[in-house]
Design a protein around this motif. Structure first.
Motif, PDB file in Angstrom:
ATOM      1  N   LEU A   1       0.751  -1.154   0.063  1.00 17.04           N
ATOM      2  CA  LEU A   1      -0.051  -0.067  -0.018  1.00 17.04           C
ATOM      3  C   LEU A   1       0.787   1.246  -0.062  1.00 17.04           C
ATOM      4  N   ARG A   2       2.246   1.089   0.058  1.00 17.06           N
ATOM      5  CA  ARG A   2       2.789   2.258  -0.220  1.00 17.06           C
ATOM      6  C   ARG A   2       2.805   3.015  -1.449  1.00 17.06           C
ATOM      7  N   GLY A   3       2.476   4.120  -1.384  1.00 20.63           N
ATOM      8  CA  GLY A   3       2.258   5.117  -2.336  1.00 20.63           C
ATOM      9  C   GLY A   3       0.653   5.177  -2.798  1.00 20.63           C
ATOM     10  N   ALA A   4      -0.050   4.460  -2.054  1.00 19.51           N
ATOM     11  CA  ALA A   4      -1.420   4.381  -2.573  1.00 19.51           C
ATOM     12  C   ALA A   4      -2.065   5.670  -1.935  1.00 19.51           C
ATOM     13  N   GLY A   5      -1.436   6.263  -0.723  1.00 18.20           N
ATOM     14  CA  GLY A   5      -2.193   7.273  -0.160  1.00 18.20           C
ATOM     15  C   GLY A   5      -3.243   6.766   0.864  1.00 18.20           C
ATOM     16  N   ALA A   6      -4.047   7.269   1.524  1.00 18.08           N
ATOM     17  CA  ALA A   6      -4.898   7.070   2.658  1.00 18.08           C
ATOM     18  C   ALA A   6      -5.833   6.057   2.124  1.00 18.08           C
ATOM     19  N   VAL A   7      -6.276   4.965   2.643  1.00 12.68           N
ATOM     20  CA  VAL A   7      -7.378   4.040   2.216  1.00 12.68           C
ATOM     21  C   VAL A   7      -8.290   3.839   3.555  1.00 12.68           C
ATOM     22  N   VAL A   8      -9.456   3.215   2.955  1.00 13.32           N
ATOM     23  CA  VAL A   8     -10.272   2.756   4.171  1.00 13.32           C
ATOM     24  C   VAL A   8     -10.465   1.099   4.015  1.00 13.32           C
ATOM     25  N   CYS A   9     -10.041   0.523   5.277  1.00  9.17           N
ATOM     26  CA  CYS A   9     -10.111  -0.959   5.247  1.00  9.17           C
ATOM     27  C   CYS A   9     -11.436  -1.425   6.145  1.00  9.17           C
ATOM     28  N   VAL A  10     -12.302  -1.858   5.350  1.00 14.25           N
ATOM     29  CA  VAL A  10     -13.442  -2.628   6.078  1.00 14.25           C
ATOM     30  C   VAL A  10     -13.921  -3.866   5.469  1.00 14.25           C
ATOM     31  N   ASN A  11     -14.559  -4.754   6.298  1.00 14.58           N
ATOM     32  CA  ASN A  11     -15.066  -5.841   5.597  1.00 14.58           C
ATOM     33  C   ASN A  11     -13.938  -6.731   4.791  1.00 14.58           C
ATOM     34  N   ASP A  12     -12.712  -6.373   5.247  1.00 15.10           N
ATOM     35  CA  ASP A  12     -11.375  -7.065   4.579  1.00 15.10           C
ATOM     36  C   ASP A  12     -11.278  -6.515   3.041  1.00 15.10           C
ATOM     37  N   GLU A  13     -12.026  -5.389   2.735  1.00  9.40           N
ATOM     38  CA  GLU A  13     -11.831  -4.697   1.384  1.00  9.40           C
ATOM     39  C   GLU A  13     -10.815  -3.387   1.642  1.00  9.40           C
ATOM     40  N   ILE A  14     -10.230  -2.982   0.531  1.00  9.06           N
ATOM     41  CA  ILE A  14      -9.276  -1.983   0.834  1.00  9.06           C
ATOM     42  C   ILE A  14      -9.886  -0.903  -0.250  1.00  9.06           C
ATOM     43  N   HIS A  15     -10.275   0.241   0.261  1.00 10.04           N
ATOM     44  CA  HIS A  15     -10.913   1.380  -0.867  1.00 10.04           C
ATOM     45  C   HIS A  15      -9.892   2.669  -0.894  1.00 10.04           C
ATOM     46  N   ALA A  16      -9.900   3.216  -2.155  1.00 11.86           N
ATOM     47  CA  ALA A  16      -9.240   4.445  -2.092  1.00 11.86           C
ATOM     48  C   ALA A  16      -9.968   5.378  -1.517  1.00 11.86           C
ATOM     49  N   ALA A  17      -9.426   6.288  -0.641  1.00 11.09           N
ATOM     50  CA  ALA A  17     -10.194   7.349   0.052  1.00 11.09           C
ATOM     51  C   ALA A  17     -11.003   8.253  -0.943  1.00 11.09           C
TER      52      ALA A  17
END
Length: 320
Positions: A138-154
């Motif tokens: 996830l380095r370089g991806a910026g802030a993300v939201v992690c819920v329900n085992d899914e990773i979402h772009a902010a």
């Protein structure tokens, strides 16, 4: 790894006789043994409930996350947050991350169910978020939201269900990845990084939902009350009623930027390329939201206003 804990549902106990809110350290101790292998330092942040989160608190979380990576040497940050405004805080954190996004992961998470319900989602979300923050993917991806085992772009994530543990979606955009066991499986490239922020973000930006028959005085009333900029939630590709065009032009002349977003999920379409509606609003000075949801456009305008006057705001949005 740094855990910034703000309380809210992920840390709440409601059962009679033992109501309360667990601290960040208590949240970590409550996890199953061996669930977290990373070295995590917990810090508690005094914050309002998610549904009443103030811009100043959101900005403080963004600054603390950036400083944790750039100044304090943490290789990742996890922020627990109420889900009602999680997407707004996540995007502000993303916009203000700067070089921290390249050096470490910043993950926000929360919960729909309190800890003492039969199947709380908070512990799983916290473990997955720590796993994600510790993974170099996830380095370089910026802030993300992690819920329900899914990773979402902010930039893309939104809360779409107030009761389900699958409360968040990035549709029509894809999820960036999933947490599987002790690692992250990446599925899609993150959106481009936002322009560098300059100066201090504004905290007073109005968000006004347009509707048939809207009174233009609502816009000037917001400015009279202190708003430094306005985001209009329009329809379609960013259409707003023609009754607002004169006021948009006047506010633009006064140096008050007016950004037009859409209540629909849209891709990035510059308003000047739209023949009618949003295209007409652009001709009188409105700035396109670059496909952002209205609440995200408000965050972006807060940051863009730190760059200076309306021309600087227009240029910043043009590079978003």
């Amino acid at each position: 790894m740094l855990l910034l804990a703000t309380g809210d549902t992920i840390a709440h106990l409601y059962a009679p006789g033992r109501p309360g809110v667990l601290s960040g350290a208590e949240l970590l101790r409550a996890l199953p043994p061996g669930a977290v292998t990373a070295d995590v330092v917990a810090e508690d942040v005094m914050a309002e409930p998610g549904w009443d989160m103030s811009p100043s608190t959101m900005l403080e979380l963004a600054r603390r996350a950036r400083s944790a990576v750039l100044d304090r040497g943490f290789d990742g940050v996890v922020i627990t947050h109420g889900t009602d405004t999680l997407e707004e805080t996540a995007y502000l954190v993303d916009l203000l991350a700067g070089r921290a996004a390249e050096r470490g992961a910043i993950v926000l998470t929360g919960a729909v169910r309190p800890l003492d319900e039969p199947s709380p989602d908070g512990p799983r979300n916290l473990v997955s978020s720590i796993t994600a923050a510790a993974d170099g993917a996830l380095r370089g991806a910026g802030a993300v939201v992690c819920v329900n085992d899914e990773i979402h772009a902010a930039r893309w994530v939104a809360k779409v269900d107030a009761t389900s543990v699958a409360a968040f979606s990035s549709a029509p955009f894809p999820v960036l990845g999933r947490v599987t066991g002790a690692r992250v499986t990446t599925l899609f490239a993150p959106p481009p990084r936002p322009p560098a922020f300059v100066g201090d973000p504004a905290s007073d930006v109005a968000l006004i939902k347009t509707y048939p028959g809207i009174v233009p005085a609502l816009l000037t009333a917001a400015v009279d009350a202190g708003a430094q900029g306005i985001v209009l939630e329009g329809t379609g590709l960013g259409n707003v009623p023609v009754e607002l065009f004169t006021t948009i032009a006047e506010l633009t002349e006064w140096g008050i930027p007016v950004v037009v977003a859409s209540r629909c999920r849209t891709h990035t379409v510059p308003p000047e390329e739209v023949r009618f509606g949003a295209g007409l609003a652009a001709r009188v000075g409105a700035i396109g939201a670059r496909g952002l949801a209205p609440s995200k456009a408000r965050c972006a305008l807060m940051v863009a206003l730190g760059a200076g006057g309306i021309d600087a705001v227009r240029d910043w949005f043009g590079r978003l």
